[in-house]
Design an enzyme around this catalytic site. Structure first.
Site, mmCIF file in Angstrom:
data_model
loop_
_atom_site.group_PDB
_atom_site.id
_atom_site.type_symbol
_atom_site.label_atom_id
_atom_site.label_comp_id
_atom_site.label_asym_id
_atom_site.label_seq_id
_atom_site.Cartn_x
_atom_site.Cartn_y
_atom_site.Cartn_z
ATOM 1 N N SER A 140 124.583 53.969 47.796
ATOM 2 C CA SER A 140 125.692 53.058 47.570
ATOM 3 C C SER A 140 126.046 52.368 48.885
ATOM 4 C CB SER A 140 126.881 53.823 46.971
ATOM 5 O OG SER A 140 127.831 52.938 46.445
ATOM 6 N N ASP A 396 121.819 51.445 36.714
ATOM 7 C CA ASP A 396 122.900 51.271 37.682
ATOM 8 C C ASP A 396 123.323 49.799 37.755
ATOM 9 O OD1 ASP A 396 124.667 51.459 39.780
ATOM 10 O OD2 ASP A 396 123.145 51.803 41.309
ATOM 11 N N HIS A 421 123.248 55.560 39.378
ATOM 12 C CA HIS A 421 123.608 55.297 40.768
ATOM 13 C C HIS A 421 123.044 56.378 41.695
ATOM 14 C CE1 HIS A 421 125.849 52.817 43.471
ATOM 15 N NE2 HIS A 421 126.704 53.752 43.841
#
Length: 462
Positions: A140, A396, A421
């Site tokens: 991320s 994602d 994710h």
């Protein structure tokens, strides 16, 4: 999500012990590093320092040339992860006053990267591991930092694995409709009628709002207080949209507990809920409850404590970490995403650069720099970089804001069809799909080659 720094030896093999389906995690020791407050101004803060938290696990060495890796995973922190990045977790330069203006101004990507560069260099000296190659891992926002570390400090890190790193969309490159379009696509991939049901529920909510039937809205959504204005309805829209966003991001094949309590395959669970009967408003409430009331302990939903509107339309989380991310979304990280009810299933909720400027000026007294990442961190002009893996999962919604195609033999895209994710950075689990197992093997092989090449460069006679 939090930012965690680890030092450990890379291993292609997984340990055999398991707990609740997961491979056993290594044990880490909590330590603190004396970090410079401001790396780029010798006069400010009187060359002050702060205590920066990091976690480290023992490196068993037969010699001093084992690789060292650094990991910065996620951006919305919870107690299950421990932050090292400045202004997150326990790494608060000014304690509870860290988010006061102008002290918050020392929260920048550049300062965070300098922190890591200084810390890695010093830890290599302390271990001792001066001749060890270093590879950075991140998921991320941590994945973005990993890319930037390799771009800015290639003398410190030999390579980077960037999982679910939206380095293009956060630089203002791409379509602002992409994120919520892809959230919608996740749910419609389970059942096309799932998206229709969500749209229908929001349409009914809109009709109630237009009639200002606030008591009915309170009843239908079990709100602690009845809404009393268009702003309250807007807040409810945001809270509901955020629930679907979280389920799309965390659509793992097993239950997770690092960002609340999420069931296995939450997108499917939500679609089953949305299609469980004709009462669409009740179904919408119960779907949101998967995120906000997983334990069933809440007797009502508090609009303004469960969800905070901020400069990131995908959500900033709660607590001090939400303040840190909000500030970053107001300065360098460009997150102007919108829902429009045409390309997605959510109410129209624009968030333009003008909206961002207005909010950030009021909240933090700053003017965002929407194009800064293109200049500072190269935007999409990455062809001269090297030794970066960009991994993304097709489930994602952040994936299409990142690099999906390999750019060279050392800028490698790894796409995971069944991945949410940064699934590849999570611990190995019995329920892992074949695609993520294969992705991890590819990543390990590439990293092993980087390490071998870097060792040869450092020790040409070996």
């Amino acid at each position: 999500s939090c930012q965690c720094m680890y030092g450990f030896q890379i291993s292609v093999k997984f340990v055999s012990r398991k707990h609740d389906g997961f491979q056993t995690e290594p044990q880490f020791t909590e330590k603190y590093f004396t970090q410079t407050l401001d790396h780029f101004n010798f006069n400010s803060m009187g060359n002050g320092t702060f205590s920066q938290r990091y976690l480290i696990t023992g490196i068993k060495q037969k010699n001093k040339r084992v690789p060292v890796t650094n990991m910065t995973t996620g951006r919305k922190a919870t107690v299950r992860f421990s932050s090292t990045r400045r202004y997150y977790g326990r790494s608060l330069p000014f304690g509870k006053d860290s988010f006061d203006i102008p002290r918050i101004g020392l929260l920048t990507v550049e300062q965070a990267l300098a922190d890591y560069s200084v810390m890695i260099t010093e830890l290599k000296r302390q271990l001792p591991a001066a001749d060890c190659p270093v590879v950075v891992f991140g998921g991320s926002y941590g994945g973005m930092l990993s890319v930037y570390m390799r771009l800015k400090y290639p003398n410190v890190v030999a390579g980077a694995l960037a999982a679910s790193a939206p380095i293009l969309s956060t630089a203002g490159l791409g379509d602002p409709r992409q994120f919520f379009r892809d959230v919608t696509a996740d749910f419609e991939s389970v059942a096309p009628e799932c998206g229709d049901a969500v749209r229908g529920a929001f349409r009914q909510l809109k009709e109630l709002a237009e009639r200002q039937d606030y008591s009915r809205i309170q009843s239908e959504f079990t709100l602690c207080e009845p809404p009393s204005s268009a702003q309250d309805v807007h807040q409810l829209y945001g809270l509901l949209r955020n629930a679907f966003t979280m389920m799309a991001m965390l659509d793992y094949p097993y239950s997770t507990h690092f960002m609340g309590n999420m069931p296995a395959n939450p997108v499917k669970v939500a679609c089953d809920t949305m299609l469980s009967g004709s009462d669409l408003l009740a179904n919408l409430r119960n779907s949101a409850g998967i995120v906000y009331n997983a334990t069933g302990e809440l007797t009502c939903f508090d609009l303004y404590s469960l969800y905070l509107e901020c400069a990131d339309p995908t959500g900033c989380g709660l607590g001090f970490n939400s303040l840190a991310w909000d500030y970053q979304a107001c300065t360098e990280v460009n997150l102007c995403f919108e829902s429009n009810n045409v390309t997605d299933m959510f109410p129209p909720m624009p968030f333009t650069q003008g909206d961002r400027e207005l909010y950030c000026s009021k909240r933090w007294a700053v003017v965002p720099r929407p194009d800064w990442f293109k200049t500072q961190f190269w935007g999409d002009a990455l062809s001269t970089a090297s030794n970066i893996i960009f991994s993304n999962g097709d489930l994602d919604p952040w994936a299409n804001g990142g690099v999906r195609k390999s750019l060279s033999s050392s800028l490698i895209a790894v796409n995971i069809p069944e991945g949410a994710h940064h699934l590849d950075l999570r611990g190995s689990h019995d329920a892992d799909p074949v695609s993520v197992i294969s992705a991890r093997k590819t990543e390990a092989d590439v990293i092993a080659q980087w390490v071998k090449t870097e060792r040869s460069r450092l020790h040409p006679s070996l």
